[in-house]
Design an enzyme around this catalytic site. Structure first.
Site, PDB file in Angstrom:
ATOM      1  N   LYS A  23     -18.023  -3.196   7.151  1.00  0.00           N
ATOM      2  CA  LYS A  23     -17.224  -4.151   6.378  1.00  0.00           C
ATOM      3  C   LYS A  23     -15.749  -4.052   6.757  1.00  0.00           C
ATOM      4  O   LYS A  23     -15.099  -5.065   7.052  1.00  0.00           O
ATOM      5  CB  LYS A  23     -17.381  -3.822   4.880  1.00  0.00           C
ATOM      6  N   ASN A  24     -15.233  -2.818   6.745  1.00  0.00           N
ATOM      7  CA  ASN A  24     -13.790  -2.656   6.923  1.00  0.00           C
ATOM      8  C   ASN A  24     -13.336  -2.854   8.362  1.00  0.00           C
ATOM      9  O   ASN A  24     -12.145  -2.808   8.654  1.00  0.00           O
ATOM     10  CB  ASN A  24     -13.335  -1.294   6.385  1.00  0.00           C
ATOM     11  N   ARG A  95      -8.782  -7.834  -1.358  1.00  0.00           N
ATOM     12  CA  ARG A  95      -7.539  -7.141  -1.038  1.00  0.00           C
ATOM     13  C   ARG A  95      -7.299  -7.052   0.472  1.00  0.00           C
ATOM     14  O   ARG A  95      -6.170  -7.080   0.931  1.00  0.00           O
ATOM     15  CB  ARG A  95      -7.611  -5.729  -1.648  1.00  0.00           C
ATOM     16  N   ASP A 119      -5.806  -2.705  -8.423  1.00  0.00           N
ATOM     17  CA  ASP A 119      -7.258  -2.808  -8.473  1.00  0.00           C
ATOM     18  C   ASP A 119      -7.812  -1.515  -9.044  1.00  0.00           C
ATOM     19  O   ASP A 119      -7.064  -0.635  -9.447  1.00  0.00           O
ATOM     20  CB  ASP A 119      -7.858  -3.135  -7.098  1.00  0.00           C
ATOM     21  N   ASP A 309     -13.813   7.269   0.702  1.00  0.00           N
ATOM     22  CA  ASP A 309     -14.870   6.349   0.295  1.00  0.00           C
ATOM     23  C   ASP A 309     -16.182   7.066  -0.017  1.00  0.00           C
ATOM     24  O   ASP A 309     -17.072   6.491  -0.637  1.00  0.00           O
ATOM     25  CB  ASP A 309     -15.114   5.296   1.385  1.00  0.00           C
TER      26      ASP A 309
END
Ligand code: EPU
Length: 428
Positions: A23-24, A95, A119, A309
């Site tokens: 994803k990142n 974000r 957030d 994470d």
């Protein structure tokens, strides 16, 4: 519609699970595509909501985006002139939208990007992003909730030393510097594999970048970049999630597509705690030993340290391990939302500043809990699997942001996890 996961405790997942694209990385590569006019194709893109939002953001900048989630392909057709305003509506939802900042200033000489705001993971600053762009010659100010960066005559390369190896700031400086005049040197750069993936894309586009993956990145600006095709790297955090899932539930998983090299710190810790960690032809395997898992201390750090994470998974693991452990968060200010939910499941964990002291209990006990971000949500599902009875995990949309069809993956491994509408408590 709100949804929740119903998780039945007691399963020991066994089998093979495939890791999706990161994803990142995918989000940053999509943003970087605006650096070159023409058609850039990305493959191994995960089927997650965040990619849909980034696609929408890029469309609002006049990029023609074709996203096929089933095939994992995004085709971005970038026009000669792209827009420069990233709307608050989209930035608030994602974000990572901030990653258009560097590419837009470099390509159009202006970027107006809404300031993301707070957030669930704490107030994440942007000072390193803006200082980096200013060093490259952009004028940056905030007006009416937008960060405005202007460089009408282009950017000029320079030496930039980051106070902290921020992933996002390294990426924005890198993507801005590729079209700057002359040489940029980033010192104390982030070293995450996603930075290497971004640099690989940029080099394939014709950029001159060296040193990505180390603390010193050197960029020699070029006049223009060309579109290209690129496959996104596997998601190391998803792979690490499955590794912790195996260790916590006493399961045995082959993590297909997982890259052992990207997870040295967490996998080393699991191995020292008694798990078998070994490479396979398709990725790697993590198998728990026959005995109860053993507690271990964790301190998160920028890559190659233990990833922040994976911290919620380390807390969950320790909450059922034999012994006590201290989990220390060094990257983000407020990232302990998992703890109060785990307490509802009977975990014995206390937050003290940026530490959590966890005393392992033999078994958790199922209860309704609420996911507040992607990782804490996934960690709560794992906690549900080591809880007696049923656990209902609300806030599934957070989990969907990082783990496509999570429940299906679990079911394929023999665990009972199902998705259902989430009734508000006062409705039932
Ligand atoms: N920071 C500043 N000023 C800045 C930039 C960062 O003070 O200008 C601080 C932040 O407040 C934070 C720390 O530096 O305390 C780390 O931030 P960093 O910039 O490295 O993180 P990020 O780019 O905002 C990415 C991932 C996160 C992941 C972190 C750390 C994306 C979209 N997000 O965030 O992933 O936790 O790196 O590895 O790439 C997730 O996927 O769930 C997630 C939150």
């Amino acid at each position: 519609m709100r949804e929740r996961f119903r998780v039945r405790g007691g399963a020991r997942p066994v089998g093979a699970v495939t890791v999706v694209g990161a994803k990142n990385s995918a989000l940053k590569l999509m943003a970087a595509s605006v650096l070159a006019e023409g058609r850039t194709t990305l493959t191994n893109v995960p089927a997650i909501a965040d990619v849909t939002i980034m696609a929408e953001l890029l469309r609002s900048l006049d990029v023609d985006v074709d996203y096929d989630p089933a095939a994992g392909v995004v085709v971005l057709d970038v026009p000669e002139t792209v827009g420069h305003r990233a709307d608050y509506r989209l930035v608030r939802a994602l974000r990572a939208s901030i990653s258009v900042l560097g590419p837009l200033v470099a390509r159009t000489g202006q970027a107006d990007v809404a300031v993301p705001g707070g957030d669930a993971i704490g107030s994440r600053g942007l000072d390193l992003h803006t200082a980096g762009l200013e060093a490259l010659g952009a004028a940056v100010h905030v007006s009416h909730g937008y960060l405005i960066a202007e460089a009408p005559h282009g950017l000029t390369g320079t030496g930039i030393r980051l106070e902290f190896p921020s992933v996002g700031a390294t990426e924005n400086i890198l993507t801005a510097a590729v079209l700057a005049r002359g040489r940029t040197r980033i010192d104390n750069a982030a070293r995450e594999p996603e930075i290497v993936d971004l640099a690989d894309l940029l080099v394939a586009m014709g950029a001159r970048v060296s040193g990505a993956g180390s603390s010193h990145i050197v960029i020699d600006g070029v006049e223009a970049l060309q579109p290209t095709s690129h496959a996104v790297i596997p998601d190391r955090i998803a792979a690490g999630t499955w590794a912790f899932a195996a260790a916590t539930t006493r399961g045995d998983l082959e993590i297909v597509g997982g890259v052992l090299e990207h997870l040295r710190a967490p996998l080393g810790a699991l191995e020292r705690a008694g798990c078998t960690v070994e490479p396979t032809d398709r990725g790697f395997r993590v198998a728990a030993g026959p005995a109860r898992p053993v507690a271990f201390d964790v301190a998160t750090l920028p890559y190659p340290g233990f990833p922040t994470d994976l911290q919620p998974f380390a807390i969950t693991y320790n909450s059922v391990a034999a012994g006590s452990a201290m989990v220390t968060e060094n990257v983000f200010e407020a990232r302990f939302r998992t703890v109060q939910e785990l307490a509802r499941l009977g975990a014995d964990a206390q937050v003290d500043g940026h530490h959590v002291m966890v005393h392992g209990v033999r078994m958790l006990s199922g209860a309704p809990v609420e996911a507040s971000d992607i990782r804490s949500g996934a960690a709560l599902v794992i906690a549900g699997l080591v809880a007696e009875g049923e656990t209902l995990v609300s806030g599934v949309h957070h989990i969907d942001r990082g783990y496509p069809r999570f429940e299906e993956a679990w079911r394929a491994l023999g665990a009972e996890v199902s998705r259902e509408p989430d009734e508000e408590p006062w409705e039932g």
